[in-house]
Design an enzyme around this catalytic site. Structure first.
Site, PDB file in Angstrom:
ATOM      1  N   HIS A 293       0.479  -1.084  -0.050  1.00  0.00           N
ATOM      2  CA  HIS A 293      -0.376  -0.167  -0.028  1.00  0.00           C
ATOM      3  C   HIS A 293       0.762   1.713   0.344  1.00  0.00           C
ATOM      4  O   HIS A 293       0.087   2.474  -0.481  1.00  0.00           O
ATOM      5  CB  HIS A 293      -1.241  -0.314   0.775  1.00  0.00           C
ATOM      6  N   GLY A 294       1.713   1.114   0.849  1.00  0.00           N
ATOM      7  CA  GLY A 294       2.659   2.338   0.510  1.00  0.00           C
ATOM      8  C   GLY A 294       4.070   2.395   1.328  1.00  0.00           C
ATOM      9  O   GLY A 294       4.415   1.465   1.748  1.00  0.00           O
TER      10      GLY A 294
END
Lengths: 444, 305
Positions: A293-294
């Site tokens: 996701h990041g």
């Protein structure tokens, strides 16, 4: 034409980044054919080469600076200077999504579940089909490739159905998600000045903001593909009506959770291993999901929390010797409501770390929610927010219980349908936030 | 089949138009039924007021200028029409609308220097003026310039101009105490900490917003043409400005059009944190001190002439 449109769509962001997409498409196209033609270990090496190329691109553009930053901090402990330069690059839009979609292709060819695509244009379109290029759903080649080969005759029904799905997606994004974001941003961006009560409400709002934002985008993608006669997979199935974390992950971002299940969890052995290895597999997969996701430790904490929840649920089931083969349909209303609310609260806790920019900030917010309630920051957007959530959950509950009389948008009476969609459109015009900014998942 | 599709499309369109008109008229009635609140203040400025002095600007206008001080000292009636979250575009549009109805004796506009640079702060982008688009042709060009040429097509919808106004209108109507705000001034209570460090605003690397500078020029020309005294003020803030050459450009524009420009930029007079609610806004005490000093300055300048 679809391929040209997809190229044009992608190049509207940073045109030169089409070369990155072109590189992965070329590598995977030839890898797929080579894997199909190869025998023995050579097939595995070719698959590895393809996966390394894809993950390599992802690592450089998404994680290089993050890793370098952590190295700087680590070396700083020993008073050593980090001389590795940072890269000043923008994250290519949709990189995480189309990379995973490309990887699913070579893996499925390797597993023998999908014949290698010989048509370069069709394969390119599979990777960069514009409705789902930037934020999914992450498709499988078995679902998508054959649709590009098929002849699609013009059908009004597809256009109408597609537009209806898109309208619902726009409603969720513009009326609900962007409205909730006003309050969420006002509180979370000044968390140190807000009470625990305000942070609690903002967290609740964020849970619905991210759901409506992401599922809204998915609906727009699915609807626009449908209008062209292409069926994409469903990505969300009323996740906040889940009665357990495990059920939540079968309803939330389904394309990603099934991707991780099929290509990582099962490859690690899934649950067909010893208990401790099984728990490790679960935890590891969710850690990686968090990182996907990041490039921030907050996402790692988010993933880890979800992993811990699942493990604790398994441990609880083991101790209570819960028999999942028993008929679950006769649970009491109180039990169902409790399970649903408890699951929602656990998920909201993870969303705190999804929203904040530092792990410390996340823990501080949780601390304030628990120990420093204080006065609520009141704003009319608070009222709008609660009304939106009430409307959404009522709508989803009606869908879940399949109360057909109240499903006006699917009514057999065309006048009722037109009224329902007319009201939806006028609601978007009257209550939509039109300068609310981009979709949250575009940053991944 | 084709006829059936066209018929169904027209039926759907008819239903949408019907809902849009009915709900839009409901929202319109509700909006203009208000007798208090931010939107009422804008309506009052655009359509009702005949005060001698009109104060315009953003939140710093609405919280910094005490109309009764202006009225008492200048012997003129005064209304504070400042609106939170607006930029100079809003003040220019209001000036245009005012002057189609009557000629006030003075228009006083509070400005934020950063608004004359590109992309500096979030703002309402003239959304607050959309409900007036239909009935005020004089502000249509400004709205289209700021929001885009498609705005005139969006205005075909009856609901669109009243986007997000339902709850606000409703809450202002059902509240019963002090329905009408007669002066427009919105006092702020509280003070910032004495340990607060002044903010530093450095515009060195910022690009100018030419459109907004043009609006300033047009406002000054409009007032000059209508022989209305224009006073542009940069009211105090708890901060320090650096590299703000725009100040000289603003001064030159206003001087050329015979408008008055008064800047409290980096003024030591207002360096006491006790006068501020937050770094950008004076509290009620600070506003009264500031209004008194400003009025004296205006009177002194008038006396010199």
């Amino acid at each position: 034409m679809l391929l040209a449109a997809s190229c044009y769509f992608y190049m509207a962001f940073v045109p030169i980044y089409i070369l990155i997409l072109a590189f992965t498409i070329v590598v995977d196209y030839f890898a797929g054919i080579a894997i199909e033609n190869a025998r023995g270990n050579r097939r595995r090496w070719l698959l590895m080469a393809s996966l390394v190329a894809n993950i390599g691109i992802l690592a450089v553009f998404k994680y290089y600076n993050f890793l370098n930053d952590n190295l700087t901090q680590l070396l700083g402990i020993f008073h050593v200077q980090n001389r590795i330069p940072y890269l000043e690059i923008l994250l290519p839009i949709g990189l995480s999504f189309h990379t995973f979609q490309a990887m699913s292709y070579t893996i499925e060819v390797y597993r023998g579940n999908q014949p290698a695509e010989r048509h370069f244009g069709i394969y390119s379109l599979y990777v960069m089909f514009y409705p789902q290029l930037v934020a999914g759903p992450i498709e499988r080649p078995q679902n998508l490739l054959h649709q590009f080969h098929a002849y699609h005759e013009f059908k009004w029904e597809n256009i109408v159905t597609g537009l209806k799905i898109m309208l619902w997606g726009f409603f969720k994004k513009l009326v609900i998600a962007d409205r909730l974001s006003i309050y969420v941003d006002a509180v979370y961006n000044n968390a140190e000045h807000h009470s625990g009560t305000s942070l609690l409400i903002a967290t609740l709002f964020f849970a619905f903001q991210i759901y409506c934002d992401f599922s809204g985008y998915s609906d727009i993608a699915i609807g626009s593909a449908k209008a062209m006669g292409i069926d994409l997979m469903i990505n969300f199935r009323r996740p906040y009506l889940s009665q357990s974390i495990s059920e939540f992950w079968s309803r939330w971002h389904i394309s990603l959770s099934t991707w991780f299940k099929d290509y990582m969890y099962i490859s690690l052995g899934g649950n067909r291993v010893g208990i401790s290895r099984w728990y490790f597999n679960l935890f590891f997969v969710f850690l990686v999901s968090g990182i996907w996701h990041g490039a921030n430790w907050t996402f790692v904490v988010w993933g880890a929390l979800n992993g811990v929840y699942l493990i604790l649920a398994l441990v609880r089931d083991r101790f209570l010797k819960t028999d999942k083969t028993k008929n679950q349909s006769v649970k009491s209303f109180a039990s169902t409501t409790f399970n649903t609310l408890f699951t929602f609260i656990l998920i909201c806790l993870t969303w705190v770390f999804f929203r904040v920019s530092t792990v410390q900030g996340g823990f501080e917010i949780v601390r304030k929610i628990v120990f420093e309630q204080g006065n609520l920051f009141f704003d009319l957007d608070l009222v709008y927010g609660f009304l939106c959530i009430l409307f959404l959950m009522t709508f989803e509950w009606i869908q879940e219980k399949r109360i057909e009389k109240l499903q006006w948008m699917n009514s057999t009476n065309p006048i009722v349908r037109y009224i329902a969609f007319g009201l939806l459109l006028v609601s978007i015009i009257s209550f939509g936030v039109f300068d609310g900014g981009q979709f949250i998942y575009f940053q991944f | 089949m084709i006829k059936s599709i066209y018929f169904r499309f027209l039926l759907f369109l008819g239903i949408v138009i019907l809902f849009d008109v009915v709900f839009g008229l409901f929202l319109r009635n509700l909006f203009f039924e208000q007798k208090r609140g931010t939107n009422y203040r804008t309506t009052f400025v655009l359509e009702k007021t005949k005060k001698d002095i009109i104060i315009l600007g953003s939140s710093r206008a609405s919280h910094h200028y005490v109309p009764e001080i202006f009225s008492d000292s200048l012997s003129m009636s005064c209304y504070n029409g400042g609106r939170d979250g607006t930029l100079f575009d809003y003040s220019y549009a209001c000036t245009q609308a005012l002057l189609t109805r009557y000629k006030p004796k003075m228009i006083l506009i509070d400005i934020n220097l950063e608004d004359f640079y590109v992309n500096t702060r979030a703002n309402e982008n003239l959304q607050s003026l959309l409900p007036y688009y239909r009935n005020h042709p004089e502000i249509r060009t400004i709205i289209q310039t700021v929001r885009g040429p498609l705005e005139k097509y969006k205005q075909f919808s009856f609901c669109y101009p009243f986007n997000s106004t339902l709850l606000n209108s409703f809450s202002n109507i059902i509240r019963s105490e002090n329905p009408q705000d007669t002066s427009g001034y919105m006092p702020l209570e509280g003070t910032i900490s004495e340990k607060e460090i002044p903010q530093v605003f450095d515009f060195g690397s910022s690009n100018k917003n030419e459109l907004r500078i043009d609006f300033l020029k047009l406002t000054a020309q409009l007032c000059q043409k209508n022989q209305i005294k224009l006073v542009v003020v940069q009211s105090p803030r708890f901060g320090v400005y650096k590299n703000h050459e725009i100040l000289n450009e603003i001064r030159d524009i206003l001087t050329k059009e015979k408008a008055t420009f008064i800047s409290y930029d980096n003024a030591n007079l207002f360096s006491n944190p006790q006068l501020y609610k937050d770094a950008s806004h004076l509290n009620d005490s600070g506003a009264r001190v500031f209004s008194g000093i400003l009025v004296s300055t205006i009177l002194n300048q008038a006396g010199k002439k």
